[in-house]
Scaffold this motif. Structure first.
Motif, mmCIF file in Angstrom:
data_model
loop_
_atom_site.group_PDB
_atom_site.id
_atom_site.type_symbol
_atom_site.label_atom_id
_atom_site.label_comp_id
_atom_site.label_asym_id
_atom_site.label_seq_id
_atom_site.Cartn_x
_atom_site.Cartn_y
_atom_site.Cartn_z
ATOM 1 N N LYS A 37 67.297 0.216 1.988
ATOM 2 C CA LYS A 37 67.619 1.770 1.984
ATOM 3 C C LYS A 37 68.764 2.219 1.617
ATOM 4 O O LYS A 37 69.947 1.619 2.008
ATOM 5 C CB LYS A 37 66.986 2.132 3.499
ATOM 6 C CG LYS A 37 67.007 3.822 3.334
ATOM 7 C CD LYS A 37 66.606 4.315 4.627
ATOM 8 C CE LYS A 37 66.252 5.930 4.728
ATOM 9 N NZ LYS A 37 66.142 6.399 5.681
ATOM 10 N N GLY A 38 68.792 3.098 0.585
ATOM 11 C CA GLY A 38 70.309 3.767 0.066
ATOM 12 C C GLY A 38 70.624 2.918 -0.861
ATOM 13 O O GLY A 38 72.169 3.033 -1.484
ATOM 14 N N TYR A 39 70.166 1.671 -1.325
ATOM 15 C CA TYR A 39 70.925 0.879 -2.194
ATOM 16 C C TYR A 39 70.856 1.599 -3.681
ATOM 17 O O TYR A 39 69.607 1.620 -4.065
ATOM 18 C CB TYR A 39 70.328 -0.433 -2.217
ATOM 19 C CG TYR A 39 71.180 -1.422 -3.017
ATOM 20 C CD1 TYR A 39 72.168 -2.364 -2.456
ATOM 21 C CD2 TYR A 39 70.789 -1.661 -4.555
ATOM 22 C CE1 TYR A 39 72.800 -3.326 -3.140
ATOM 23 C CE2 TYR A 39 71.511 -2.741 -5.328
ATOM 24 C CZ TYR A 39 72.392 -3.258 -4.796
ATOM 25 O OH TYR A 39 73.116 -4.284 -5.566
ATOM 26 N N VAL A 40 71.747 1.896 -4.381
ATOM 27 C CA VAL A 40 71.943 2.572 -5.779
ATOM 28 C C VAL A 40 72.758 1.747 -6.710
ATOM 29 O O VAL A 40 73.931 1.464 -6.221
ATOM 30 C CB VAL A 40 72.487 3.960 -5.501
ATOM 31 C CG1 VAL A 40 72.355 4.553 -6.939
ATOM 32 C CG2 VAL A 40 71.452 4.821 -4.484
ATOM 33 N N SER A 43 73.893 -1.107 -12.491
ATOM 34 C CA SER A 43 74.137 -2.612 -13.208
ATOM 35 C C SER A 43 73.228 -3.637 -12.609
ATOM 36 O O SER A 43 73.538 -4.655 -12.887
ATOM 37 C CB SER A 43 75.545 -2.769 -13.021
ATOM 38 O OG SER A 43 76.292 -2.799 -11.541
ATOM 39 N N TYR A 44 72.468 -3.351 -11.992
ATOM 40 C CA TYR A 44 71.498 -4.172 -11.081
ATOM 41 C C TYR A 44 70.731 -4.911 -12.056
ATOM 42 O O TYR A 44 69.982 -4.012 -12.786
ATOM 43 C CB TYR A 44 70.756 -3.761 -10.018
ATOM 44 C CG TYR A 44 70.002 -4.630 -9.429
ATOM 45 C CD1 TYR A 44 70.508 -5.271 -7.972
ATOM 46 C CD2 TYR A 44 68.540 -5.100 -9.749
ATOM 47 C CE1 TYR A 44 69.588 -6.234 -7.544
ATOM 48 C CE2 TYR A 44 67.637 -5.811 -8.999
ATOM 49 C CZ TYR A 44 68.208 -6.387 -7.860
ATOM 50 O OH TYR A 44 67.488 -7.273 -7.152
ATOM 51 N N LYS A 45 70.600 -6.403 -12.354
ATOM 52 C CA LYS A 45 69.917 -6.916 -13.151
ATOM 53 C C LYS A 45 69.255 -8.094 -12.616
ATOM 54 O O LYS A 45 70.056 -9.204 -12.261
ATOM 55 C CB LYS A 45 71.045 -7.520 -14.344
ATOM 56 C CG LYS A 45 70.275 -8.119 -15.426
ATOM 57 C CD LYS A 45 71.222 -8.608 -16.533
ATOM 58 C CE LYS A 45 70.441 -9.564 -17.594
ATOM 59 N NZ LYS A 45 71.453 -10.224 -18.572
ATOM 60 N N PRO A 46 67.853 -8.166 -12.379
ATOM 61 C CA PRO A 46 67.176 -9.463 -12.001
ATOM 62 C C PRO A 46 67.397 -10.469 -12.755
ATOM 63 O O PRO A 46 67.385 -10.135 -13.943
ATOM 64 C CB PRO A 46 65.689 -8.947 -11.815
ATOM 65 C CG PRO A 46 65.747 -7.427 -12.327
ATOM 66 C CD PRO A 46 66.737 -6.904 -12.927
ATOM 67 N N VAL A 47 67.443 -11.829 -12.292
ATOM 68 C CA VAL A 47 67.386 -12.786 -13.045
ATOM 69 C C VAL A 47 66.102 -13.471 -13.370
ATOM 70 O O VAL A 47 65.310 -13.473 -12.292
ATOM 71 C CB VAL A 47 68.181 -14.207 -12.346
ATOM 72 C CG1 VAL A 47 68.124 -15.370 -13.027
ATOM 73 C CG2 VAL A 47 69.633 -13.434 -12.131
ATOM 74 N N PHE A 67 54.209 -5.121 -5.580
ATOM 75 C CA PHE A 67 53.381 -4.047 -6.214
ATOM 76 C C PHE A 67 54.078 -2.547 -6.428
ATOM 77 O O PHE A 67 53.289 -1.547 -6.776
ATOM 78 C CB PHE A 67 52.063 -3.893 -5.466
ATOM 79 C CG PHE A 67 51.554 -5.241 -5.402
ATOM 80 C CD1 PHE A 67 50.988 -5.806 -6.420
ATOM 81 C CD2 PHE A 67 51.470 -6.097 -4.209
ATOM 82 C CE1 PHE A 67 49.990 -7.111 -6.384
ATOM 83 C CE2 PHE A 67 50.917 -7.247 -4.310
ATOM 84 C CZ PHE A 67 50.093 -7.544 -5.163
ATOM 85 N N ASP A 68 55.224 -2.173 -5.738
ATOM 86 C CA ASP A 68 55.917 -0.973 -5.765
ATOM 87 C C ASP A 68 56.492 -0.972 -7.177
ATOM 88 O O ASP A 68 56.587 -1.814 -8.169
ATOM 89 C CB ASP A 68 57.035 -0.888 -4.826
ATOM 90 C CG ASP A 68 56.342 -0.951 -3.302
ATOM 91 O OD1 ASP A 68 55.273 -0.516 -3.265
ATOM 92 O OD2 ASP A 68 56.877 -1.414 -2.403
ATOM 93 N N PRO A 69 56.910 0.257 -7.685
ATOM 94 C CA PRO A 69 57.788 0.583 -8.969
ATOM 95 C C PRO A 69 58.803 -0.649 -8.858
ATOM 96 O O PRO A 69 59.420 -0.696 -7.780
ATOM 97 C CB PRO A 69 58.294 1.887 -8.794
ATOM 98 C CG PRO A 69 57.176 2.467 -8.000
ATOM 99 C CD PRO A 69 56.910 1.381 -6.788
ATOM 100 N N PRO A 70 59.325 -1.055 -10.016
ATOM 101 C CA PRO A 70 60.469 -1.793 -9.970
ATOM 102 C C PRO A 70 61.783 -1.277 -9.420
ATOM 103 O O PRO A 70 62.205 -0.149 -9.719
ATOM 104 C CB PRO A 70 60.793 -2.216 -11.381
ATOM 105 C CG PRO A 70 59.502 -2.113 -12.203
ATOM 106 C CD PRO A 70 58.931 -0.915 -11.433
ATOM 107 N N SER A 71 62.467 -2.005 -8.930
ATOM 108 C CA SER A 71 63.719 -1.609 -7.879
ATOM 109 C C SER A 71 64.474 -2.598 -7.427
ATOM 110 O O SER A 71 63.898 -3.776 -7.534
ATOM 111 C CB SER A 71 63.531 -0.463 -6.982
ATOM 112 O OG SER A 71 62.755 -1.301 -5.939
ATOM 113 N N GLY A 94 63.964 -13.110 -0.970
ATOM 114 C CA GLY A 94 64.642 -11.978 -1.968
ATOM 115 C C GLY A 94 64.976 -12.471 -3.198
ATOM 116 O O GLY A 94 64.026 -13.367 -3.737
ATOM 117 N N GLU A 95 65.331 -11.880 -4.142
ATOM 118 C CA GLU A 95 65.318 -11.969 -5.453
ATOM 119 C C GLU A 95 66.747 -12.410 -5.829
ATOM 120 O O GLU A 95 67.855 -11.552 -5.531
ATOM 121 C CB GLU A 95 64.736 -11.126 -6.298
ATOM 122 C CG GLU A 95 65.442 -9.591 -6.557
ATOM 123 C CD GLU A 95 64.563 -8.919 -7.303
ATOM 124 O OE1 GLU A 95 63.196 -9.097 -7.685
ATOM 125 O OE2 GLU A 95 65.025 -7.855 -7.930
#
Length: 195
Positions: A37-40, A43-47, A67-71, A94-95
């Motif tokens: 919660k609250g993470y904004v 520049s976040y880039k999943p590997v 299943f949620d929208p990408p975040s 985690g990812e």
């Protein structure tokens, strides 16, 4: 080797840059941060699964059931990791992701300008893993060897030797300092390195 729960280190991460307080763990390979919660961040880039970075991180799985929208923390076809909290002896899914990280440089005697590295790998962990960590800590910085180990990543990003040193103080009022790269490390006890 036991983690240092009352010893923390602050990095600036994301865009916009946010100071992130982390517990130091000499026996853990990965940097992991709470992405709840609250993470904004812009520049976040999943590997991605199957990428060179994913393979070098020794991940054996992919995130395929979000299943949620990408975040942050919820992206399909992403390299999966299992961040671990040694204080409660718990891990969770985690990812692996990448971010910009900014640290203060030094010539060994005096604080210098802030320098940034793009694409620093870290585990995006759920908020539940913060249990048992010191107040306001948002994750763990693992300093063990390995391709995605924090010292290795900084050595590659800044072309410095793969070395680090930690200056710990017995006083809770004194600053703790971590150096990455080669010596000299000549901060004197009690010197204010926050300026």
């Amino acid at each position: 080797m036991k983690p240092l729960n009352n010893m923390s280190f602050v990095i600036n991460q994301r865009i916009p840059l946010v100071p992130v307080k982390l517990t130091i763990n000499l026996g853990q390979r990965f940097l992991w941060v709470d992405c709840g919660k609250g993470y904004v961040s812009s520049s976040y880039k999943p590997v991605p699964c199957g990428s060179v970075t994913c393979k070098r991180s020794l991940s054996g799985a992919c995130v395929e059931s979000c299943f949620d929208p990408p975040s942050p923390g919820c992206n399909n076809n992403t390299c999966s990791h299992i961040p671990y909290n040694p204080f409660i002896r718990t891990s969770n899914r985690g990812e692996l992701a990448q971010h910009i990280v900014s640290l203060q440089s030094t010539n060994g005697s005096n604080p210098g300008k802030f320098v940034s590295a793009n694409g620093v790998d870290f585990d995006c962990a759920p908020t539940s893993l913060l249990e048992g960590l010191a107040k306001r800590v948002k994750g763990i910085i693992g300093l063990e060897n390995g391709y995605v180990g924090f010292p290795t990543q900084l050595a590659n990003a800044f072309c410095v030797p793969r070395k680090f040193a930690i200056c710990l103080s017995s006083s809770t009022n004194s600053h703790r300092v971590m150096f990455f790269g080669d010596s000299p490390y000549v901060f004197l006890p009690g010197m204010d390195v926050s300026k």
